[in-house]
Design a protein around this motif. Sequence first.
Motif, mmCIF file in Angstrom:
data_model
loop_
_atom_site.group_PDB
_atom_site.id
_atom_site.type_symbol
_atom_site.label_atom_id
_atom_site.label_comp_id
_atom_site.label_asym_id
_atom_site.label_seq_id
_atom_site.Cartn_x
_atom_site.Cartn_y
_atom_site.Cartn_z
ATOM 1 N N LEU A 1 0.817 -1.216 0.000
ATOM 2 C CA LEU A 1 0.000 0.000 0.000
ATOM 3 C C LEU A 1 0.853 1.270 0.000
ATOM 4 N N ASP A 2 0.420 2.246 -0.805
ATOM 5 C CA ASP A 2 0.989 3.580 -0.711
ATOM 6 C C ASP A 2 0.537 4.173 0.636
ATOM 7 N N ILE A 3 1.364 5.002 1.254
ATOM 8 C CA ILE A 3 0.929 5.605 2.529
ATOM 9 C C ILE A 3 -0.129 6.679 2.273
ATOM 10 N N GLN A 4 0.162 7.607 1.359
ATOM 11 C CA GLN A 4 -0.771 8.720 1.121
ATOM 12 C C GLN A 4 -1.721 8.360 -0.013
ATOM 13 N N MET A 5 -2.985 8.066 0.328
ATOM 14 C CA MET A 5 -4.005 7.780 -0.692
ATOM 15 C C MET A 5 -5.313 8.467 -0.298
ATOM 16 N N PRO A 6 -6.165 8.774 -1.299
ATOM 17 C CA PRO A 6 -7.484 9.340 -0.958
ATOM 18 C C PRO A 6 -8.326 8.361 -0.135
ATOM 19 N N PHE A 7 -9.224 8.900 0.654
ATOM 20 C CA PHE A 7 -10.200 8.175 1.496
ATOM 21 C C PHE A 7 -9.563 7.515 2.720
#
Length: 208
Positions: free
Chosen positions: A53-59
Motif C-alpha cells: 500500500l501507498d501511505i498517502q491515498m485518498p479516502f
Amino acid sequence: MQASIIIADDHPLILKGLNDFLLEKEYNVLASAVNGKEAFELIKNHKPEIAILDIQMPFLTGLEIAEQCKELNYATKIILITFEKDEAIYKQAKSLNIYGYVLKEFALAEIEHCIDAVTKDIPYFSEELLSYLEVEEAPEEIDSLTPTEIDVLKHISDNKTAKEIGELMFISFRTVEKHKSNINKKLNLAPTKYSLLFWAKENKNHLK
C-alpha cells in the motif's frame, strides 16, 4: 506457491509499474486499487497474504488501513511504499505491526527482498530509511551487553533466525533464546515479537 498479493497506489504510473513488475516476476497479484477505500475492500474480500500500500491515498491512508486490519485481526501482512522518510510515520508503522516499509525510489530494487522476508514472517524496513533515521549516538544500554550478546544482535540484524544463529555461533537454539531474553532485559525492550529485530536493525552501525 507464491503469496497472494493486492497492491494500491493513487499514482497510475507507479501502480502500473509495480503491477507489471510483480506479474513479470510471476507473483500472484490478485487485484489492484487506486485509493484507500478500494484497497481496504480488496483486503476484506480477498484476504490476501500481503497488501502493498501507498501511505498517502485518498479516502484511507496506508496507515489507516493497517490500523483497521489490526483492529479486525486480519492476517494480511502490510507493506508500505512511500517517499516519506519520517520518523513519526516509521514509529507509527512499527506500532501497527506493519511488516514492510519500502521507499518508492528503491521500490523495484527492494520489493522482491521485502516480499521474500515478509513471506518468511520477517519484517523488512528499507536500509536507506533506517540509515536516514539513524541516531548518531549509540544507546547507553549497549555498554551493558557482552561480546557474545553483541554477536547475537549482529546476526539478528541480518535477519538470521535463532536456529541459524546457533549454527553460526556453535551454540544451541536454547542458548540463543536465553541470550535474546537477557538482551531484551538489558535494553528494556517491550517483549513483543520483533522488538529485538527492530532495535538491532536501527542500531546496526553501533554493533561493532
